[in-house]
Design a protein around this motif. Structure first.
Motif, PDB file in Angstrom:
ATOM      1  N   UNK B 153       0.839  -1.208   0.000  1.00  0.00           N
ATOM      2  CA  UNK B 153       0.000   0.000   0.000  1.00  0.00           C
ATOM      3  C   UNK B 153       0.878   1.263   0.000  1.00  0.00           C
ATOM      4  N   UNK B 154       1.920   1.241   0.835  1.00  0.00           N
ATOM      5  CA  UNK B 154       2.804   2.413   0.921  1.00  0.00           C
ATOM      6  C   UNK B 154       3.580   2.623  -0.382  1.00  0.00           C
ATOM      7  N   UNK B 155       3.931   1.524  -1.060  1.00  0.00           N
ATOM      8  CA  UNK B 155       4.656   1.624  -2.329  1.00  0.00           C
ATOM      9  C   UNK B 155       3.735   1.973  -3.506  1.00  0.00           C
ATOM     10  N   UNK B 156       2.419   1.818  -3.271  1.00  0.00           N
ATOM     11  CA  UNK B 156       1.473   2.030  -4.361  1.00  0.00           C
ATOM     12  C   UNK B 156       1.364   0.825  -5.280  1.00  0.00           C
ATOM     13  N   UNK B 157       1.801  -0.336  -4.817  1.00  0.00           N
ATOM     14  CA  UNK B 157       1.709  -1.561  -5.617  1.00  0.00           C
ATOM     15  C   UNK B 157       0.331  -2.209  -5.450  1.00  0.00           C
ATOM     16  N   UNK B 158       0.090  -3.229  -6.250  1.00  0.00           N
ATOM     17  CA  UNK B 158      -1.154  -3.992  -6.133  1.00  0.00           C
ATOM     18  C   UNK B 158      -1.186  -4.668  -4.767  1.00  0.00           C
ATOM     19  N   UNK B 159      -2.344  -4.622  -4.100  1.00  0.00           N
ATOM     20  CA  UNK B 159      -2.431  -5.184  -2.751  1.00  0.00           C
ATOM     21  C   UNK B 159      -2.498  -6.705  -2.799  1.00  0.00           C
TER      22      UNK B 159
END
Lengths: 289, 168
Positions: B153-159
């Motif tokens: 979430x912090x990296x903005x990646x797929x959860x």
């Protein structure tokens, strides 16, 4: 659990700290990271009347590599060494040791200077320093003196630091040629003191002959100890399996472990033999890499 | 034996006269009245009292309040904002990273620093990273998943999936 009453002092310079120490005498204890001292105070094993906190004194938390030595300020945190790539590229032993010292939160506040000044043979850094051939700088109001790590540990919680003195710096020689170092310990669970621990530092010449060997042992003697016979068994040789086995056997014979909850002395000698073997092999591999 | 100190907790200054021997965890819980920080073992083993001091995770039962005079402390109460909960809190909620919840505030504070230093940790790095925090309920697996979720979430990646994993 709350410590007994004491007075807290936060000097902002070393001179102020020396003045406090001379005024307060042996009623004062020096506070570094506090992660050995404060637990002892909470259990009332220690009841100093005054604490002199070095946390606010600038200049004690620098790490530098100059004049062939690594200089570590006494207040440098364990975590700072663990995450310093310049340090760990030459001394991966700090990565090995840091992972085994308590836990991440403790390493954020525990200091190298405090770890050594505490004078506990169960701590990991004393063996590491013995293996690396470190020296410590001890300062008082008038002068600085340098003490070889071999002459630093006097006895249980006793070191070369005298009243009115502060351990200010640790220096570790950086060998010019091929060298390698490694540390490991057996612990019952993460964060426990060592059942036994072994630090090894080796130097090799161009033909692969060992020119210096340092071997430090954790928690198997009343004071942190060097396995001197084991070191001598490696120097002057191209280290092979037979030399490693001989040095490991000597370390297991020369240490003086006591029977306790972590195991009996026979078991601990076997731990030391096995770890010494593994750590010599690992340090050798790193020296040859 | 007393000293006036000012500690900034979650952005708010707290100035109080304290005994030198007052532990930071008591300052936080009893003087600042922020009881999200727990006292578990009181011997720096369990990590329930973990908070951040100037961004570094610390066990507040082993630090004196006077040592943090002038410093910034973050407790679990400082994680959520008006925008909503912190990704690490969402991770614990979505992955059932807690049962009784006693270790959770300390566990989350530790993981905030862990993810700051290492935004994409391996499972092994997460387990070493939380080696100073004890949980007696979860068996840690869902905590590891919670940290992986928060990291993504912090990296903005797929959860990652929050479906429970059943072992045959």
């Amino acid at each position: 659990m709350i410590p007994a009453n004491f007075d807290y002092h936060a000097p902002s310079t070393l001179d102020e700290a020396f003045k406090l120490l001379s005024e307060l005498g042996d009623e004062a204890k020096i506070l570094a990271g506090g992660h050995s001292l404060i637990p002892m105070m909470k259990l009332r094993f220690a009841e100093p009347e005054h604490l002199v906190d070095l946390g606010g004194i600038p200049g004690l938390n620098t790490v530098s590599m100059e004049n062939g030595s690594l200089h570590i300020g006494a207040m440098v945190k364990e975590a700072e060494l663990e995450h310093n790539a310049e340090v760990t590229s030459k001394f991966p032993i700090f990565t090995d040791a840091a992972k085994l010292i308590a836990d991440p939160q403790v390493r954020n506040f525990g200091t190298l200077g405090g770890n050594l000044a505490h004078g506990d043979a169960a701590n990991d850094q004393p063996a590491v320093m013995l293996a690396l051939g470190a020296s410590v700088e001890i300062t008082n109001a008038e002068e600085k003196r340098t003490v070889d790590i071999n002459d630093f540990f006097y006895g249980f919680y006793m070191t070369a630091i005298q009243e009115g003195e502060i351990l200010t710096n640790i220096s570790i020689p950086v060998p010019a040629g091929k060298f390698g170092n490694a540390y490991s310990k057996i612990e019952r669970k993460v964060g426990d003191y060592a059942t036994g621990g072994v630090a090894v530092a080796l130097e090799l010449d161009d033909s692969g002959v060992c020119t210096r060997a340092g071997i430090g042992l954790t928690n198997v003697n009343p004071t942190p100890m060097r396995a001197e016979r084991s070191e001598a068994a490696l120097v002057g040789k191209v280290i092979d399996a037979a030399a490693i086995a001989e040095a490991a056997q000597m370390a297991s014979e020369d240490c003086n472990p006591s029977d306790d909850l972590r195991g009996d002395s026979d078991y601990k000698r076997r731990v030391i033999r096995s770890l010494t073997k593994k750590m010599i092999a690992k340090a050798l591999e790193r020296a040859q890499a | 034996m007393t000293k006036e100190i000012t500690v900034t907790i979650n952005g708010e200054e707290h100035t109080h006269e304290v005994e030198s021997r007052t532990l930071l965890v008591h300052f936080i819980r009893e003087i600042a009245e922020l009881t999200g920080t727990h006292i578990g073992c009181d011997t720096s083993s369990c990590g329930a009292c973990t908070i951040l001091i100037d961004g570094k995770s610390a066990k507040s039962c082993t630090i004196l309040a006077v040592q943090v005079n002038g410093k910034n402390v973050t407790t679990v109460e400082g994680l959520a904002t008006t925008e909503g909960v912190h990704p690490i809190q969402e991770g614990f909620k979505e992955n059932h990273g807690l049962h009784c919840g006693f270790c959770t505030s300390g566990m989350m504070m530790r993981c905030v620093e862990l993810l700051e230093n290492n935004p994409n940790p391996t499972e092994e790095e997460i387990r070493w990273g939380i080696s100073g925090n004890l949980c007696r309920c979860t068996g840690y697996n869902n905590i590891v998943k919670a940290v992986q979720y928060a990291g993504a979430k912090l990296r903005g990646d797929e959860l990652p999936s929050t479906e429970p994993v059943f072992v045959e």
